[in-house]
Scaffold this active site. Sequence first.
Site, PDB file in Angstrom:
ATOM      1  N   LYS A 149     -62.474 -26.859  92.006  1.00 57.10           N
ATOM      2  CA  LYS A 149     -62.259 -27.559  90.741  1.00 57.10           C
ATOM      3  C   LYS A 149     -62.687 -26.669  89.580  1.00 57.10           C
ATOM      4  O   LYS A 149     -63.523 -25.779  89.745  1.00 57.10           O
ATOM      5  CB  LYS A 149     -63.018 -28.885  90.706  1.00 57.10           C
ATOM      6  CG  LYS A 149     -64.540 -28.747  90.775  1.00 57.10           C
ATOM      7  CD  LYS A 149     -65.200 -30.122  90.808  1.00 57.10           C
ATOM      8  CE  LYS A 149     -66.713 -30.018  90.912  1.00 57.10           C
ATOM      9  NZ  LYS A 149     -67.344 -29.424  89.708  1.00 57.10           N
ATOM     10  N   GLY A 155     -73.386 -34.497  84.830  1.00 51.03           N
ATOM     11  CA  GLY A 155     -72.148 -33.764  84.618  1.00 51.03           C
ATOM     12  C   GLY A 155     -71.095 -34.083  85.653  1.00 51.03           C
ATOM     13  O   GLY A 155     -70.356 -35.067  85.533  1.00 51.03           O
ATOM     14  N   CYS A 156     -71.019 -33.254  86.686  1.00 50.59           N
ATOM     15  CA  CYS A 156     -69.946 -33.399  87.679  1.00 50.59           C
ATOM     16  C   CYS A 156     -70.071 -34.666  88.508  1.00 50.59           C
ATOM     17  O   CYS A 156     -69.063 -35.265  88.891  1.00 50.59           O
ATOM     18  CB  CYS A 156     -69.898 -32.168  88.571  1.00 50.59           C
ATOM     19  SG  CYS A 156     -69.533 -30.654  87.644  1.00 50.59           S
ATOM     20  N   VAL A 157     -71.292 -35.089  88.809  1.00 51.84           N
ATOM     21  CA  VAL A 157     -71.472 -36.345  89.530  1.00 51.84           C
ATOM     22  C   VAL A 157     -70.977 -37.501  88.669  1.00 51.84           C
ATOM     23  O   VAL A 157     -70.189 -38.340  89.112  1.00 51.84           O
ATOM     24  CB  VAL A 157     -72.937 -36.547  89.946  1.00 51.84           C
ATOM     25  CG1 VAL A 157     -73.189 -37.979  90.420  1.00 51.84           C
ATOM     26  CG2 VAL A 157     -73.313 -35.562  91.046  1.00 51.84           C
ATOM     27  N   THR A 207     -67.142 -37.520  88.249  1.00 53.36           N
ATOM     28  CA  THR A 207     -66.468 -37.917  89.479  1.00 53.36           C
ATOM     29  C   THR A 207     -66.611 -39.411  89.741  1.00 53.36           C
ATOM     30  O   THR A 207     -65.652 -40.083  90.132  1.00 53.36           O
ATOM     31  CB  THR A 207     -67.030 -37.113  90.663  1.00 53.36           C
ATOM     32  OG1 THR A 207     -66.782 -35.717  90.426  1.00 53.36           O
ATOM     33  CG2 THR A 207     -66.385 -37.526  91.972  1.00 53.36           C
TER      34      THR A 207
END
Length: 225
Positions: free
Chosen positions: A134, A166-168, A171
Amino acid sequence: MKPWDDVISAEEQRAYAAAGFGRASGLGQRPALLIIDVQYRTVGTQREDFWEAIKEFPTSCGNVGWSAVDALVPLVALFRERGWPVMYPHVAPKQAYDGGRLAEKVPAIMGIPAKGYEFVAEVAPHEGDVLIPKKHPSAFFGTAMCSHLIDKQVDTVIVAGCTTSGCVRGTVVDAFSLNFKVAVPQECVYDRSITSHKVNLFDLGQKYADVMPTADLITQLRAIA
């Protein structure tokens, strides 16, 4: 005691409860585990505190990341025992053309050595796991994640890894928006900022996911036929 109790006041928590937020949505019958960015660049190759860890990789979170890795081990083992899907949304080595807005905000991310992109051995992919490169925070944005989940008839995603803010978070919000059930094992996510970590755990749990101790989640998963 909840992980956010020393950051989010009792009055604020009462306000959310009064408005009806924070109710559990439960798990479905076909879970998948998403392990986001658990690479050496986010924890370091040695178990060190933050200020030592960033000498190796400026994107490292240090020992909080290693604590999350330890908590994640039994969860991964359960998914392998049951034959449930384990997926690895991850940042691939950066090329010059990958910079974009992220490089403008965090220039150091463009110079991470190759070792930093390797998966942490304790929870690394096995044959048959799905690897999803990603370029943005959400594991869904510009990737085949949704296609893989549909193909495996997944109805619930368990989100682990980093960073919580952030990414957690990205998502979880996208999974929720796509109508998957979402759970976050609170010890299995990490962030370089403990304040951001706690605030985002609270917010995700109020709006988008069931946030719970890893042991409680494992108990619920084991109850799935």
